[in-house]
Design a protein around this motif. Sequence first.
Motif, PDB file in Angstrom:
ATOM      1  N   GLY A   1      -0.298  15.682 -20.550  1.00  0.00           N
ATOM      2  CA  GLY A   1      -0.839  16.988 -20.176  1.00  0.00           C
ATOM      3  C   GLY A   1      -0.717  17.207 -18.677  1.00  0.00           C
ATOM      4  N   ASP A   2      -1.181  18.357 -18.237  1.00  0.00           N
ATOM      5  CA  ASP A   2      -1.035  18.840 -16.861  1.00  0.00           C
ATOM      6  C   ASP A   2      -1.112  17.715 -15.807  1.00  0.00           C
ATOM      7  N   ILE A   3       0.013  17.409 -15.188  1.00  0.00           N
ATOM      8  CA  ILE A   3       0.106  16.309 -14.216  1.00  0.00           C
ATOM      9  C   ILE A   3      -0.325  16.765 -12.823  1.00  0.00           C
ATOM     10  N   HIS A   4       0.063  17.976 -12.453  1.00  0.00           N
ATOM     11  CA  HIS A   4      -0.394  18.601 -11.213  1.00  0.00           C
ATOM     12  C   HIS A   4      -0.214  17.725  -9.964  1.00  0.00           C
ATOM     13  N   SER A   5       1.006  17.207  -9.804  1.00  0.00           N
ATOM     14  CA  SER A   5       1.369  16.499  -8.554  1.00  0.00           C
ATOM     15  C   SER A   5       0.455  15.321  -8.238  1.00  0.00           C
TER      16      SER A   5
ATOM     17  N   GLY B   1       3.858  20.451 -19.306  1.00  0.00           N
ATOM     18  CA  GLY B   1       4.006  21.355 -18.167  1.00  0.00           C
ATOM     19  C   GLY B   1       2.849  21.340 -17.190  1.00  0.00           C
ATOM     20  N   ASP B   2       2.952  22.210 -16.161  1.00  0.00           N
ATOM     21  CA  ASP B   2       2.141  22.111 -14.947  1.00  0.00           C
ATOM     22  C   ASP B   2       2.330  20.708 -14.350  1.00  0.00           C
ATOM     23  N   VAL B   3       3.595  20.428 -14.089  1.00  0.00           N
ATOM     24  CA  VAL B   3       3.955  19.161 -13.457  1.00  0.00           C
ATOM     25  C   VAL B   3       3.490  19.178 -12.000  1.00  0.00           C
TER      26      VAL B   3
ATOM     27  N   ASN C   1       2.341  27.411 -15.956  1.00  0.00           N
ATOM     28  CA  ASN C   1       2.171  28.575 -15.080  1.00  0.00           C
ATOM     29  C   ASN C   1       2.279  28.209 -13.605  1.00  0.00           C
ATOM     30  N   HIS C   2       1.811  27.015 -13.223  1.00  0.00           N
ATOM     31  CA  HIS C   2       1.957  26.603 -11.827  1.00  0.00           C
ATOM     32  C   HIS C   2       3.422  26.325 -11.480  1.00  0.00           C
ATOM     33  N   ASP C   3       4.144  25.713 -12.439  1.00  0.00           N
ATOM     34  CA  ASP C   3       5.577  25.469 -12.234  1.00  0.00           C
ATOM     35  C   ASP C   3       6.304  26.803 -12.030  1.00  0.00           C
TER      36      ASP C   3
ATOM     37  N   SER D   1       4.363  23.237 -25.989  1.00  0.00           N
ATOM     38  CA  SER D   1       4.295  24.440 -25.165  1.00  0.00           C
ATOM     39  C   SER D   1       3.172  24.237 -24.152  1.00  0.00           C
ATOM     40  N   HIS D   2       3.117  25.078 -23.106  1.00  0.00           N
ATOM     41  CA  HIS D   2       2.050  24.877 -22.121  1.00  0.00           C
ATOM     42  C   HIS D   2       0.736  25.511 -22.585  1.00  0.00           C
ATOM     43  N   GLY D   3       0.757  26.836 -22.832  1.00  0.00           N
ATOM     44  CA  GLY D   3      -0.476  27.534 -23.208  1.00  0.00           C
ATOM     45  C   GLY D   3      -0.571  27.714 -24.714  1.00  0.00           C
TER      46      GLY D   3
ATOM     47  N   GLY E   1      -1.290  22.146 -23.334  1.00  0.00           N
ATOM     48  CA  GLY E   1      -2.167  21.758 -22.232  1.00  0.00           C
ATOM     49  C   GLY E   1      -2.904  22.984 -21.725  1.00  0.00           C
ATOM     50  N   HIS E   2      -2.811  23.246 -20.416  1.00  0.00           N
ATOM     51  CA  HIS E   2      -3.251  24.485 -19.772  1.00  0.00           C
ATOM     52  C   HIS E   2      -4.746  24.552 -19.488  1.00  0.00           C
ATOM     53  N   THR E   3      -5.621  24.244 -20.476  1.00  0.00           N
ATOM     54  CA  THR E   3      -7.062  24.292 -20.200  1.00  0.00           C
ATOM     55  C   THR E   3      -7.560  22.995 -19.561  1.00  0.00           C
ATOM     56  N   HIS E   4      -6.778  21.928 -19.656  1.00  0.00           N
ATOM     57  CA  HIS E   4      -7.152  20.590 -19.173  1.00  0.00           C
ATOM     58  C   HIS E   4      -8.310  19.991 -19.959  1.00  0.00           C
ATOM     59  N   VAL E   5      -8.608  20.544 -21.117  1.00  0.00           N
ATOM     60  CA  VAL E   5      -9.711  20.041 -21.958  1.00  0.00           C
ATOM     61  C   VAL E   5      -9.140  19.639 -23.320  1.00  0.00           C
TER      62      VAL E   5
HETATM   63 ZN    ZN Z   1      -2.785  23.258 -15.362  1.00  0.00          ZN
END
Ligand code: ZN
Length: 270
Positions: A33-37, A61-63, A88-90, A140-142, A174-178
């Motif tokens: 899930g969302d790795i976010h750097s 996604g949201d790498v 979405n951040h990507d 998918s992301h969302g 992913g997307h919600t991080h929950v």
């Molecule tokens: Zn995210």
Amino acid sequence: MALGFLDDVGLSLPKTGRGFEPLPLPMRYAILGDIHSNLTALEAVLKEVDRLGVDRTYSVGDVVGYGGAPREVLDLMRERQIPAVKGNHDAAVVGELDTAFFNPMARAAVDWTRAELTERDLDWLQNLPLTIDMEDGSISHGTYAHPEAYEYIQSTDDAEPSLNLQPTMACFVGHTHVPVTILRLKEDPTRTFYTVDTEVDLSLAQRALVNVGSVGQPRDEDPRAALGIFDAETGQFRLHRVEYDIDREAKRILAAGLPEMLASRLFMGI
Ligand code: ZN
């Protein structure tokens, strides 16, 4: 009589045809899930992936975004050849999504990330697909139904269009991080349930949409990195949590001049 001779000494000629074709292996998937750097969280999760002996690893996604190591994270994603979909951040970092609706912290991180990345990094992000259909599931992301809209799935109603559309039983998002699993059981596919159990027997499901939580910025009040493991043979899904050196990534975020809250939230898992 060469054949007879070979048989006599216990050897046999190489056979051809179906008998020697390898059978398809049961697949175990790791879903990130969302790795976010967050490099330290990603490294810790990949170590666990190696320990578990997973066949394939994918990212929902949201790498990038939020965290302080976008270049290092993208290098590692390419080195490990991890397919990803576009978050979405990507999309925002490569200018495909207006950040007017991002909160100021997220916007600051998007702008900082864009300036940090190389042309090659930006191309990699730009070329990410919105969905991936694997042999045993989709990503998918969302949502799967409208991936370009980056909608949040926060109820069973939100999941219905994706559950109706996804081509196979399992879809990972992913997307919600929950972390949460929304599913319809084979015994009554007219009803849709959700569960926050960390182990779910998806062999009972007719359709399941699984949020695998977040590697780099968990928001379920558990600061450990999340990792989804799906065994396509047995249908078992398990959410693993992995400790990592949060202090190291928090310091990196502060050193980059990013908003202080992006560092402090990592300790709280919010
Ligand atoms: Zn995210």
